[in-house]
Design a protein around this motif. Structure first.
Motif, PDB file in Angstrom:
ATOM      1  N   ALA A  62      -9.240   2.225   9.284  1.00  0.00           N
ATOM      2  CA  ALA A  62      -8.209   1.411   9.933  1.00  0.00           C
ATOM      3  C   ALA A  62      -7.402   2.247  10.928  1.00  0.00           C
ATOM      4  O   ALA A  62      -7.137   1.805  12.060  1.00  0.00           O
ATOM      5  CB  ALA A  62      -7.284   0.796   8.874  1.00  0.00           C
ATOM      6  N   TRP A  83     -11.192  -4.011  16.949  1.00  0.00           N
ATOM      7  CA  TRP A  83     -10.270  -4.995  16.376  1.00  0.00           C
ATOM      8  C   TRP A  83     -10.816  -5.534  15.057  1.00  0.00           C
ATOM      9  O   TRP A  83     -10.122  -5.590  14.045  1.00  0.00           O
ATOM     10  CB  TRP A  83     -10.076  -6.125  17.384  1.00  0.00           C
ATOM     11  CG  TRP A  83      -9.243  -7.276  16.922  1.00  0.00           C
ATOM     12  CD1 TRP A  83      -9.662  -8.332  16.153  1.00  0.00           C
ATOM     13  CD2 TRP A  83      -7.864  -7.511  17.189  1.00  0.00           C
ATOM     14  NE1 TRP A  83      -8.646  -9.207  15.926  1.00  0.00           N
ATOM     15  CE2 TRP A  83      -7.512  -8.742  16.553  1.00  0.00           C
ATOM     16  CE3 TRP A  83      -6.887  -6.825  17.901  1.00  0.00           C
ATOM     17  CZ2 TRP A  83      -6.229  -9.265  16.626  1.00  0.00           C
ATOM     18  CZ3 TRP A  83      -5.615  -7.362  17.974  1.00  0.00           C
ATOM     19  CH2 TRP A  83      -5.292  -8.554  17.343  1.00  0.00           C
ATOM     20  N   PHE A  87      -9.202  -4.893  11.058  1.00  0.00           N
ATOM     21  CA  PHE A  87      -8.759  -5.897  10.092  1.00  0.00           C
ATOM     22  C   PHE A  87      -9.691  -5.992   8.886  1.00  0.00           C
ATOM     23  O   PHE A  87      -9.244  -6.314   7.780  1.00  0.00           O
ATOM     24  CB  PHE A  87      -8.586  -7.251  10.780  1.00  0.00           C
ATOM     25  CG  PHE A  87      -7.338  -7.310  11.616  1.00  0.00           C
ATOM     26  CD1 PHE A  87      -6.096  -7.410  11.009  1.00  0.00           C
ATOM     27  CD2 PHE A  87      -7.400  -7.233  12.992  1.00  0.00           C
ATOM     28  CE1 PHE A  87      -4.929  -7.450  11.764  1.00  0.00           C
ATOM     29  CE2 PHE A  87      -6.247  -7.270  13.758  1.00  0.00           C
ATOM     30  CZ  PHE A  87      -5.005  -7.375  13.147  1.00  0.00           C
ATOM     31  N   ILE A  90      -8.452  -3.213   6.747  1.00  0.00           N
ATOM     32  CA  ILE A  90      -7.198  -3.608   6.109  1.00  0.00           C
ATOM     33  C   ILE A  90      -7.480  -4.488   4.893  1.00  0.00           C
ATOM     34  O   ILE A  90      -6.907  -4.300   3.811  1.00  0.00           O
ATOM     35  CB  ILE A  90      -6.283  -4.347   7.116  1.00  0.00           C
ATOM     36  CG1 ILE A  90      -5.785  -3.389   8.203  1.00  0.00           C
ATOM     37  CG2 ILE A  90      -5.113  -5.016   6.404  1.00  0.00           C
ATOM     38  CD1 ILE A  90      -4.833  -2.328   7.714  1.00  0.00           C
ATOM     39  N   ASP A  91      -8.377  -5.463   5.065  1.00  0.00           N
ATOM     40  CA  ASP A  91      -8.712  -6.349   3.950  1.00  0.00           C
ATOM     41  C   ASP A  91      -9.297  -5.563   2.781  1.00  0.00           C
ATOM     42  O   ASP A  91      -8.938  -5.793   1.613  1.00  0.00           O
ATOM     43  CB  ASP A  91      -9.703  -7.420   4.411  1.00  0.00           C
ATOM     44  CG  ASP A  91      -9.067  -8.426   5.368  1.00  0.00           C
ATOM     45  OD1 ASP A  91      -7.825  -8.559   5.343  1.00  0.00           O
ATOM     46  OD2 ASP A  91      -9.806  -9.064   6.136  1.00  0.00           O
ATOM     47  N   PHE A 120       0.734  -1.546   7.813  1.00  0.00           N
ATOM     48  CA  PHE A 120       1.377  -2.825   8.115  1.00  0.00           C
ATOM     49  C   PHE A 120       2.040  -2.776   9.494  1.00  0.00           C
ATOM     50  O   PHE A 120       2.030  -3.767  10.243  1.00  0.00           O
ATOM     51  CB  PHE A 120       2.400  -3.174   7.042  1.00  0.00           C
ATOM     52  CG  PHE A 120       3.007  -4.534   7.213  1.00  0.00           C
ATOM     53  CD1 PHE A 120       2.210  -5.639   7.487  1.00  0.00           C
ATOM     54  CD2 PHE A 120       4.378  -4.732   7.112  1.00  0.00           C
ATOM     55  CE1 PHE A 120       2.762  -6.906   7.649  1.00  0.00           C
ATOM     56  CE2 PHE A 120       4.938  -5.988   7.267  1.00  0.00           C
ATOM     57  CZ  PHE A 120       4.128  -7.078   7.542  1.00  0.00           C
ATOM     58  N   HIS A 122       0.928  -1.043  12.018  1.00  0.00           N
ATOM     59  CA  HIS A 122      -0.180  -1.209  12.962  1.00  0.00           C
ATOM     60  C   HIS A 122      -0.609  -2.676  13.040  1.00  0.00           C
ATOM     61  O   HIS A 122      -0.925  -3.193  14.122  1.00  0.00           O
ATOM     62  CB  HIS A 122      -1.371  -0.361  12.537  1.00  0.00           C
ATOM     63  CG  HIS A 122      -1.147   1.117  12.657  1.00  0.00           C
ATOM     64  ND1 HIS A 122      -0.163   1.654  13.435  1.00  0.00           N
ATOM     65  CD2 HIS A 122      -1.818   2.170  12.092  1.00  0.00           C
ATOM     66  CE1 HIS A 122      -0.209   2.974  13.353  1.00  0.00           C
ATOM     67  NE2 HIS A 122      -1.196   3.309  12.541  1.00  0.00           N
ATOM     68  N   THR A 123      -0.639  -3.336  11.887  1.00  0.00           N
ATOM     69  CA  THR A 123      -1.057  -4.743  11.850  1.00  0.00           C
ATOM     70  C   THR A 123      -0.142  -5.606  12.708  1.00  0.00           C
ATOM     71  O   THR A 123      -0.594  -6.403  13.542  1.00  0.00           O
ATOM     72  CB  THR A 123      -1.060  -5.250  10.399  1.00  0.00           C
ATOM     73  OG1 THR A 123      -1.982  -4.475   9.631  1.00  0.00           O
ATOM     74  CG2 THR A 123      -1.454  -6.721  10.337  1.00  0.00           C
ATOM     75  N   LEU A 127      -1.123  -7.655  16.239  1.00  0.00           N
ATOM     76  CA  LEU A 127      -0.979  -9.105  16.305  1.00  0.00           C
ATOM     77  C   LEU A 127       0.006  -9.522  17.394  1.00  0.00           C
ATOM     78  O   LEU A 127      -0.207 -10.521  18.090  1.00  0.00           O
ATOM     79  CB  LEU A 127      -0.525  -9.638  14.950  1.00  0.00           C
ATOM     80  CG  LEU A 127      -1.559  -9.562  13.816  1.00  0.00           C
ATOM     81  CD1 LEU A 127      -0.935  -9.998  12.505  1.00  0.00           C
ATOM     82  CD2 LEU A 127      -2.788 -10.406  14.132  1.00  0.00           C
ATOM     83  N   ARG A 141      -0.964 -12.178   7.078  1.00  0.00           N
ATOM     84  CA  ARG A 141      -1.107 -10.720   6.954  1.00  0.00           C
ATOM     85  C   ARG A 141       0.089 -10.119   6.213  1.00  0.00           C
ATOM     86  O   ARG A 141      -0.062  -9.199   5.410  1.00  0.00           O
ATOM     87  CB  ARG A 141      -1.242 -10.088   8.337  1.00  0.00           C
ATOM     88  CG  ARG A 141      -2.560 -10.409   9.040  1.00  0.00           C
ATOM     89  CD  ARG A 141      -3.705  -9.735   8.340  1.00  0.00           C
ATOM     90  NE  ARG A 141      -5.004 -10.114   8.913  1.00  0.00           N
ATOM     91  CZ  ARG A 141      -6.163  -9.688   8.447  1.00  0.00           C
ATOM     92  NH1 ARG A 141      -6.183  -8.865   7.395  1.00  0.00           N
ATOM     93  NH2 ARG A 141      -7.285 -10.071   8.990  1.00  0.00           N
TER      94      ARG A 141
END
Length: 458
Positions: A62, A83, A87, A90-91, A120, A122-123, A127, A141
């Motif tokens: 990630a 991308w 994700f 992350i999952d 988080f 980065h997430t 987004l 998320r």
């Protein structure tokens, strides 16, 4: 699960760490993905790895994918392969940590917050950069991280709201801040009230300010609603209490101004009506001249009052020559010549605004004569009317305008007069009024050698 670090169990992992530490994220990502494939093929290696090792691998994937994406402008994210890798990692990371939380509740490694805090962040960054991400995507998320670290996720979300609120030059700043704030309020509502009371009120305060400064017709009411909700959530919120009072005070002032404007307009109308009645009666010469001066003064006050309120122009046809003659009447210390139109000429304009502009030019000329000590017998002001082209030229022989000021003459607070004598707003206001008339005020080119010439285009 082995307590050995990953690179001791699988030396090949060092090949991933070298470019990762050197921030060669593209190569680190490729090598980390290849290492993950190797684990899938090597059952013996997979058996030696515990959830902590797998979490480490997906964290590195990630981080590397984000490093790749962070060097790409938002327009390039359509989305690119990195991308999807980000994700997916992350999952996988959250799935491993969630299982560890349930199966190994006393283990300390999964409770370390620095790694999920980074991921988080980065997430949210990705987004928000993508622009097309919906509130549902961001909320989903956020919920993924909240399932394991609720306080961390909400704290990080609050930081993102504050950062977005301050990024006022970035397109979409308002919408993104409102989206994040809405998510925060929905999710924090399910947490202990005492813990989140102050933070929730802070977010409501931010929404109140953002709403208020949009300047829409309902912005003030919406801002008050947020502030009152903030105060109900956190009664000791000083910001909400003060801002509510500020808005209420402003409303009181605006209502007072509205009433003053109404009363002022009524008083001006009464004065003009009384002056009409005086003018229709037989008055001795001195009184008639005094009434005429009073009328000009009241009409000027009326025009200025309308201009200060930025009222739109009210167009009508005026008798051009007669209006100008009336405006310049009673100035014995100034030789005035009016040319170019007979008594039948008409000009479509706003009478109040027309008189203010011409009066500013005449007053400026008189002040220039006085400032330069020019004898009244030598003062000349020419007003050339050109109704066919909706144009008027005003020319004096008061010595002219300093060439250094000509480029900035119509800017506010720019003046050739003594500082204590003027604010330098006359010509700026005159140009602004001409704009309300859909016209222009310019300097003639070339300027006369011994004076100044202005041109009004209607």
């Amino acid at each position: 699960m082995s307590a050995l670090p990953l690179h001791r169990i699988a030396p090949d992992w060092n090949e991933v760490l070298v470019p990762f530490r050197e921030r060669d994220y593209g190569r680190a990502l490729d090598l980390a993905l290849a290492f993950l494939d190797e684990i899938a093929r090597d059952t013996a290696l997979a058996a030696r790895l515990g959830p902590q090792h797998l979490a480490n691998i997906h964290y590195t994937i990630a981080e590397s994918a984000f490093g790749v994406l962070d060097t790409q402008p938002p327009a390039d994210m359509d989305p690119p392969p990195a991308w999807t890798r980000f994700f997916q990692a992350i999952d996988d990371y959250l799935r491993i940590l969630d299982r560890a939380r349930i199966e190994q509740p006393d283990e300390g490694w999964w409770q370390i917050e620095s790694f999920p805090n980074t991921l988080f962040g980065h997430t949210l960054n990705l987004l928000l950069r993508a622009g097309a991400s919906s509130a549902e995507d961001i909320e989903a998320r956020t919920l993924g991280f909240m399932a394991i670290w609720p306080d961390l996720a909400l704290r990080r979300l609050l930081e993102a709201i504050q950062a977005e609120r301050l990024d006022v030059l970035r397109p979409g700043h308002l919408e993104r801040t409102q989206t994040l704030a809405g998510i925060y309020l929905r999710l924090s509502a399910e947490r202990p009230a005492d813990t989140y009371r102050q933070a929730r009120a802070q977010v409501m305060d931010m929404l109140a300010d953002l709403t208020y400064f949009t300047g829409t017709d309902t912005a003030e009411d919406q801002a008050l609603a947020w502030l009152e909700q903030a105060l109900a959530t956190h009664p000791d919120d000083p910001f909400a209490r003060r801002r509510i009072q500020d808005i209420r005070d402003r409303r009181t002032v605006m209502e007072q101004i509205r009433r003053f404007n109404h009363d002022a307009n009524t008083a001006i109308a009464d004065l003009l009506s009384n002056l009409d009645r005086l003018e229709s009666s037989t008055l001795p010469a001195p009184a008639a001249e005094l009434v005429e001066r009073m009328r000009r003064g009241v009409e000027r006050i009326h025009g200025v009052h309308r201009f200060v309120q930025r009222q739109q122009a009210q167009f009508s046809f005026i008798p051009l020559r007669r209006t100008v003659e009336r405006l310049v009447r009673g100035r014995p210390d100034l030789g005035i010549r009016i040319s170019g139109a007979d008594d039948t000429a008409r000009l479509e304009t706003d009478p109040d605004y027309f008189r203010i502009v011409l009066d500013i030019l005449i007053r400026n000329a008189i002040e220039a004569f006085e400032r330069r000590g020019i004898d009244p017998s030598e003062r000349r002001l020419e007003i050339a009317l050109d109704p066919a082209h909706a144009c008027i030229r005003v020319r004096d022989n008061a010595g002219g305008i300093d060439p250094r000021l000509r480029e900035r003459l119509f800017e506010p607070y720019v003046s050739s007069k003594a500082v204590k004598q003027t604010t330098g707003l006359g010509l700026a206001n005159a140009r602004a009024i001409m704009a309300l008339l859909d016209g222009r005020l310019t300097l003639a080119d070339p300027q006369p050698s011994n004076g100044a010439e202005f041109v009004l285009h209607f």
